[in-house]
Design an enzyme around this catalytic site. Structure first.
Site, short mmCIF file in Angstrom:
data_model
loop_
_atom_site.label_atom_id
_atom_site.label_comp_id
_atom_site.label_asym_id
_atom_site.label_seq_id
_atom_site.Cartn_x
_atom_site.Cartn_y
_atom_site.Cartn_z
N GLY A 99 0.85 -1.18 0.00
CA GLY A 99 0.00 0.00 0.00
C GLY A 99 0.89 1.23 0.00
N CYS A 103 -8.33 21.45 17.98
CA CYS A 103 -8.36 21.80 19.40
C CYS A 103 -7.76 20.70 20.28
CB CYS A 103 -9.81 22.08 19.80
SG CYS A 103 -9.96 22.61 21.49
N GLU A 104 -6.51 20.35 20.01
CA GLU A 104 -5.79 19.40 20.87
C GLU A 104 -4.31 19.76 20.83
OE1 GLU A 104 -6.65 15.30 20.99
OE2 GLU A 104 -8.68 15.54 20.23
N TYR A 121 -2.07 6.77 3.65
CA TYR A 121 -2.60 6.94 5.01
C TYR A 121 -2.68 8.42 5.39
CZ TYR A 121 -1.43 2.01 4.83
OH TYR A 121 -1.34 0.70 4.45
N1 LLP Z 1 -2.21 -6.05 3.67
C1 LLP Z 1 -2.86 -5.99 4.83
C2 LLP Z 1 -3.66 -7.14 5.25
C3 LLP Z 1 -2.76 -4.85 5.64
O1 LLP Z 1 -3.40 -4.83 6.81
C4 LLP Z 1 -1.99 -3.76 5.21
C5 LLP Z 1 -1.88 -2.56 6.04
C6 LLP Z 1 -1.35 -3.84 3.96
C7 LLP Z 1 -1.47 -5.01 3.22
C8 LLP Z 1 -0.53 -2.72 3.40
O2 LLP Z 1 0.57 -2.43 4.18
P1 LLP Z 1 1.63 -1.35 3.66
O3 LLP Z 1 2.29 -1.90 2.41
O4 LLP Z 1 0.90 -0.11 3.35
O5 LLP Z 1 2.58 -1.20 4.77
N2 LLP Z 1 -2.08 3.71 9.15
C9 LLP Z 1 -0.75 3.18 9.28
C10 LLP Z 1 -0.54 1.94 8.46
C11 LLP Z 1 -1.55 0.84 8.74
C12 LLP Z 1 -1.37 -0.34 7.87
C13 LLP Z 1 -2.50 -1.29 8.02
N3 LLP Z 1 -2.41 -2.43 7.19
C14 LLP Z 1 0.26 4.28 8.94
O6 LLP Z 1 -0.15 5.40 8.63
O7 LLP Z 1 1.48 4.06 9.02
#
Ligand code: LLP
Length: 427
Positions: A284, A351-352, A380
């Site tokens: 992602g 407001c935090e 994200y």
């Molecule tokens: N596959 C699954 C099952 C996942 O849960 C995730 C991410 C991905 C793939 C993709 O992961 P990536 O390649 O993006 O690392 N909000 C957080 C990241 C949460 C990721 C959740 N799952 C941030 O802003 O760092």
């Protein structure tokens, strides 16, 4: 963003040939800018790093679910990892090949499972309760459900604890020791087609050895399942998680580096045992993070305990610094030719006290009205935004080949009250 997509003209930050100061004037601020070329390039890096084996890249659309991005990636041949009925709906809407969609999630509703079954997408099953529901619902729909199991492989990557998902104590996945058993259970159930196996060990991982550990464990399971049940799994999905260098001095592992860690293990085990599942990766962040820049306007410069720069974007639009203490580089987009002059703490309008986008940054002298650019916010960023403090969300603009196109309108004040009703008795 790839430095080749950045340049400076007249002291202004230029992205893909377009002046950010002009973009903010045209579309307003705050504003998310997404660079199409960067997305395509990042996807192709992944594609080519794994082209030597039967493989697919499933974009984890939770990183950025804009329809235009799904269309771009669909045109590159991406599949999609979806995590809710809403994500599945959007992936189908943009014409993503349903055979390349995996429905993930640790707590799906029956309604979501029915939607997945009737759409013909594969479900990554996270618990025995979910397995039983899936079989029952498929029977009710007089359909068959395809599944993989999400494995908790008990692996600890070096990353923020909130985004480490494959350690033993995580809520995700079937405990490693129970995996063989659940495949046996699935085999006995009606209306179930067992297709694959899945894990995802965490996110923003820069030290890649843990992916090798995961590959060893997962390939051992694929072999074990074949030997025990005479069941050849069609795919092995090793998840996403490849990190990006948010700091200038962070390591910058590439998909090629990831392939160098996991493919030798994958190929060696395949050759020794004769198992050859299709390999799926679910990146992602890597695909979209550096395609995105968040532009925001300076409302105030306040010299107090620190020098606070108050902007029109806060953790309502970029939650990562607040939630994970995440670092994002910040530039002064209209003073790119000026040297650092002062140390600033960049804060939002929410407001935090924790609404801090960047602490103690050495930047050119900043004044009210200046434009800041927060980098690496394509993943994200918007996808985790909110209307907290009743602030409508900002617009998103796609830049490509020197052109800019609106891909999401700025929300209006009316969007803040959409769907709400005041009971008659309170009128
Ligand atoms: N596959 C699954 C099952 C996942 O849960 C995730 C991410 C991905 C793939 C993709 O992961 P990536 O390649 O993006 O690392 N909000 C957080 C990241 C949460 C990721 C959740 N799952 C941030 O802003 O760092």
């Amino acid at each position: 963003m790839k430095s080749s997509n950045f340049s400076v003209n007249n002291g202004h930050l230029i992205i893909n040939g377009l002046d950010t100061v002009e973009l903010a004037r045209k579309y307003g601020s705050p504003l998310y800018i997404i660079c199409e070329d960067t997305i395509r390039e990042r996807f192709r890096e992944f594609r080519s790093a794994f082209s030597g084996v039967k493989s697919d890249i499933y974009y984890a659309m939770k990183a950025n679910g804009n329809l235009a991005i799904l269309k771009i990636l669909g045109s590159e041949g991406a599949g999609v990892d979806v995590f809710s009925a809403g994500e599945l709906y959007m992936a189908l809407l943009t014409g993503i090949n349903r055979e390349k969609i995996l429905f993930n999630g640790n707590s799906k509703t029956d309604r979501e499972l029915k939607f997945a079954i009737s759409s013909g997408v594969t479900v990554s099953v996270d618990s025995i309760d979910e397995l039983n529901s899936l079989s029952k619902l498929a029977a009710e729909l007089d359909a068959r459900a395809s599944l993989a199991f999400r494995v908790n492989p008990d692996i600890s990557p070096e990353t923020h604890p909130k985004i480490s998902t494959g350690i033993r104590t995580s809520k995700f996945g079937i405990p490693h020791d129970d995996v063989l058993k659940v495949y046996g259970m699935a085999k006995e159930l009606d209306n179930i087609d067992i297709k694959g196996i899945h894990c995802h060990i965490g996110s923003q991982i820069l030290k890649l050895d843990v992916f090798g550990e995961a590959m060893v464990k997962m390939m051992d399971l694929v072999e074990l399942i074949r030997d025990e049940y005479d069941l050849e799994l069609e795919f092995l999905d090793i998840g996403g998680g490849l990190g990006i260098p948010y700091h200038e001095d962070d390591p910058a592992p590439t998909p090629e580096d990831l392939a160098d860690v996991i493919l030798p293990i994958f190929k060696d085990k395949s050759a020794k045992t004769g198992i050859s599942p299709r390999l799926i990766l679910e990146p992602g962040r890597y695909i979209v993070a550096d395609s995105g820049v968040l532009l925001c306007r300076v409302n105030t410069v306040k010299r107090a305990h620190k020098t606070f720069v108050g902007t029109d974007a806060g953790f309502n639009l970029l939650a990562r610094p607040m939630i994970y203490n995440a670092y994002h580089r910040i530039l002064v987009a209209n003073r790119m030719d000026q040297p650092p002059a002062e140390t600033y703490t960049i804060v939002g309008p929410i407001c935090e006290s924790g609404d801090i986008l960047g602490e103690d940054r050495n930047l050119p002298r900043i004044e009210k009205g200046d434009l800041l650019a927060i980098l690496d916010t394509g993943a994200y960023g918007f996808s985790m935004s909110s209307q907290y403090n009743q602030r409508p969300r900002c617009a998103e603009v796609l830049v490509s080949g020197g052109h800019d196109e609106l891909i999401r309108e700025e929300e209006a004040v009316g969007d803040l009250i959409a769907g709400q009703t005041i009971p008659d008795r309170l009128l």
